[in-house]
Scaffold this motif. Structure first.
Motif, PDB file in Angstrom:
ATOM      1  N   LEU A  58       0.767  -1.273  -0.142  1.00 49.91           N
ATOM      2  CA  LEU A  58      -0.539   0.069   0.148  1.00 49.91           C
ATOM      3  C   LEU A  58       1.146   1.206   0.073  1.00 49.91           C
ATOM      4  O   LEU A  58       1.814   1.013   0.691  1.00 49.91           O
ATOM      5  CB  LEU A  58      -0.781  -0.294   1.220  1.00 49.91           C
ATOM      6  N   LEU A  59       0.593   1.799  -0.948  1.00 47.27           N
ATOM      7  CA  LEU A  59       1.481   3.099  -1.023  1.00 47.27           C
ATOM      8  C   LEU A  59       0.334   4.388  -1.351  1.00 47.27           C
ATOM      9  O   LEU A  59      -0.436   4.847  -1.040  1.00 47.27           O
ATOM     10  CB  LEU A  59       1.985   3.310  -2.285  1.00 47.27           C
ATOM     11  N   GLY A  60       0.217   5.627   0.211  1.00 46.07           N
ATOM     12  CA  GLY A  60      -0.075   6.993   0.256  1.00 46.07           C
ATOM     13  C   GLY A  60       0.710   7.591   0.332  1.00 46.07           C
ATOM     14  O   GLY A  60       1.745   7.977   1.090  1.00 46.07           O
ATOM     15  N   PHE A  61      -0.418   9.104   0.343  1.00 50.98           N
ATOM     16  CA  PHE A  61       0.593  10.306   0.606  1.00 50.98           C
ATOM     17  C   PHE A  61      -0.577  10.820   1.399  1.00 50.98           C
ATOM     18  O   PHE A  61      -1.712  10.707   0.871  1.00 50.98           O
ATOM     19  CB  PHE A  61       0.367  10.878  -1.078  1.00 50.98           C
ATOM     20  N   GLU A  62      -0.385  12.307   1.907  1.00 49.28           N
ATOM     21  CA  GLU A  62      -0.644  12.973   2.826  1.00 49.28           C
ATOM     22  C   GLU A  62      -1.278  14.466   2.669  1.00 49.28           C
ATOM     23  O   GLU A  62      -0.398  14.084   1.565  1.00 49.28           O
ATOM     24  CB  GLU A  62      -0.212  13.775   4.310  1.00 49.28           C
ATOM     25  N   SER A  63      -2.179  14.860   2.899  1.00 49.92           N
ATOM     26  CA  SER A  63      -2.648  16.532   2.022  1.00 49.92           C
ATOM     27  C   SER A  63      -1.422  17.617   2.168  1.00 49.92           C
ATOM     28  O   SER A  63      -0.357  16.945   2.850  1.00 49.92           O
ATOM     29  CB  SER A  63      -3.589  16.201   2.796  1.00 49.92           C
ATOM     30  N   ASN A  64      -1.333  17.924   1.238  1.00 49.10           N
ATOM     31  CA  ASN A  64      -0.453  18.888   0.793  1.00 49.10           C
ATOM     32  C   ASN A  64       1.487  18.652   0.339  1.00 49.10           C
ATOM     33  O   ASN A  64       1.813  19.183   0.719  1.00 49.10           O
ATOM     34  CB  ASN A  64      -0.455  20.108   1.794  1.00 49.10           C
ATOM     35  N   ASP A  86      -2.679   6.064  -2.906  1.00 58.83           N
ATOM     36  CA  ASP A  86      -2.626   6.001  -4.092  1.00 58.83           C
ATOM     37  C   ASP A  86      -2.395   4.850  -5.357  1.00 58.83           C
ATOM     38  O   ASP A  86      -2.951   4.109  -5.774  1.00 58.83           O
ATOM     39  CB  ASP A  86      -0.990   6.459  -4.382  1.00 58.83           C
ATOM     40  N   ARG A  87      -1.547   3.576  -4.393  1.00 61.27           N
ATOM     41  CA  ARG A  87      -2.400   2.279  -5.107  1.00 61.27           C
ATOM     42  C   ARG A  87      -2.163   1.177  -3.275  1.00 61.27           C
ATOM     43  O   ARG A  87      -1.220   1.641  -2.692  1.00 61.27           O
ATOM     44  CB  ARG A  87      -1.129   2.642  -6.398  1.00 61.27           C
ATOM     45  N   VAL A  88      -3.496   0.094  -3.770  1.00 66.29           N
ATOM     46  CA  VAL A  88      -3.034  -0.695  -2.853  1.00 66.29           C
ATOM     47  C   VAL A  88      -2.574  -2.627  -4.136  1.00 66.29           C
ATOM     48  O   VAL A  88      -3.740  -2.328  -4.858  1.00 66.29           O
ATOM     49  CB  VAL A  88      -3.545  -1.388  -1.878  1.00 66.29           C
ATOM     50  N   ALA A  89      -2.334  -2.691  -3.874  1.00 67.35           N
ATOM     51  CA  ALA A  89      -1.828  -4.082  -5.039  1.00 67.35           C
ATOM     52  C   ALA A  89      -1.691  -5.636  -3.891  1.00 67.35           C
ATOM     53  O   ALA A  89      -0.459  -5.386  -3.296  1.00 67.35           O
ATOM     54  CB  ALA A  89      -0.696  -3.966  -5.163  1.00 67.35           C
ATOM     55  N   VAL A  90      -2.105  -6.995  -4.346  1.00 66.54           N
ATOM     56  CA  VAL A  90      -2.050  -7.931  -3.544  1.00 66.54           C
ATOM     57  C   VAL A  90      -1.864  -8.852  -4.630  1.00 66.54           C
ATOM     58  O   VAL A  90      -1.987  -8.974  -6.127  1.00 66.54           O
ATOM     59  CB  VAL A  90      -3.191  -8.355  -3.080  1.00 66.54           C
ATOM     60  N   SER A  91      -0.763  -9.316  -4.606  1.00 69.70           N
ATOM     61  CA  SER A  91      -0.275 -10.537  -5.807  1.00 69.70           C
ATOM     62  C   SER A  91      -1.181 -11.891  -5.897  1.00 69.70           C
ATOM     63  O   SER A  91      -1.289 -12.268  -4.686  1.00 69.70           O
ATOM     64  CB  SER A  91       1.353 -11.278  -4.833  1.00 69.70           C
ATOM     65  N   SER A  92      -0.674 -12.202  -7.212  1.00 68.90           N
ATOM     66  CA  SER A  92      -2.479 -13.519  -7.106  1.00 68.90           C
ATOM     67  C   SER A  92      -2.565 -14.627  -6.473  1.00 68.90           C
ATOM     68  O   SER A  92      -3.659 -14.561  -6.005  1.00 68.90           O
ATOM     69  CB  SER A  92      -2.223 -13.347  -8.936  1.00 68.90           C
ATOM     70  N   PRO A  93      -1.084 -14.593  -6.287  1.00 67.63           N
ATOM     71  CA  PRO A  93      -1.460 -16.128  -5.570  1.00 67.63           C
ATOM     72  C   PRO A  93      -2.324 -16.130  -3.946  1.00 67.63           C
ATOM     73  O   PRO A  93      -3.185 -16.469  -3.423  1.00 67.63           O
ATOM     74  CB  PRO A  93      -0.159 -16.175  -5.218  1.00 67.63           C
ATOM     75  N   ILE A  99      -4.906  -9.966   2.642  1.00 67.00           N
ATOM     76  CA  ILE A  99      -4.240  -8.722   2.693  1.00 67.00           C
ATOM     77  C   ILE A  99      -4.470  -7.576   2.778  1.00 67.00           C
ATOM     78  O   ILE A  99      -4.354  -6.355   3.125  1.00 67.00           O
ATOM     79  CB  ILE A  99      -3.652  -9.452   2.159  1.00 67.00           C
ATOM     80  N   GLY A 100      -5.935  -7.000   1.709  1.00 67.98           N
ATOM     81  CA  GLY A 100      -5.770  -5.560   1.502  1.00 67.98           C
ATOM     82  C   GLY A 100      -6.674  -5.057   2.343  1.00 67.98           C
ATOM     83  O   GLY A 100      -6.093  -3.722   2.919  1.00 67.98           O
TER      84      GLY A 100
END
Length: 162
Positions: A58-64, A86-93, A99-100
């Motif tokens: 998981l990749l996140g950004f604060e305001s400003n 910004d994005r959250v991704a889980v490997s297919s297996p 996990i999400g």
């Protein structure tokens, strides 16, 4: 399966790039150079450690923040004190194993500890990402807007009060 949500370390980079590529149709492309740019700007980068490697991130950004994403910029112009996922991704297996949910739970705790007001994200409506729309609905995110950042694409802009 035993998993642990933890902060990113440099050796996670290849796994993150591979997981992002698996889901690139629902995420933005990200090569190593772009990943390092985003990592430096980001406020939060979590990974899910499994016994066999990284199961998701998981990749996140604060305001400003000076992030060039037009979806992020919409939130920055219209909301205050938020964590933008910004994005959250889980490997297919590892999909369907919670996990999400674990990654989001940690992100919400992090946002609360920073006294942020909300967690925000955009979800594809066109092309439709039904799994993500259902996931966010179950987590009580609400739509606060829609936009079309590029031809043929529509996103739902959503918010969760923390």
């Amino acid at each position: 399966m035993e998993t642990k949500i933890r902060d990113f370390i440099n050796t996670d980079t290849p796994d993150i790039l591979e997981i992002n590529q698996e889901s690139v149709q629902m995420l933005s492309p990200m090569n190593e150079k772009r990943f390092h740019q985003l990592r430096k700007l980001s406020s939060l980068l979590l990974v899910c450690q499994t016994p066999h490697g990284i199961g998701g991130f998981l990749l996140g950004f604060e305001s400003n923040t000076k992030y060039d994403s037009t979806n992020y910029q919409w939130f920055d112009e219209n909301e205050e004190q938020f964590l933008y996922i910004d994005r959250v991704a889980v490997s297919s297996p590892y999909r369907g194993q919670g996990i999400g949910k674990q990654l989001y739970d940690q992100a919400v705790i992090w946002a609360r500890n920073k006294s942020l007001i909300s967690v925000v994200a955009e979800i594809n409506i066109k092309p439709r990402n039904e799994e993500s729309l259902c996931f966010h609905k179950m987590r009580r995110f609400v739509e606060i807007g829609r936009r079309s950042p590029e031809s043929g694409k529509i996103v739902s802009l959503q918010k969760l009060l923390v």
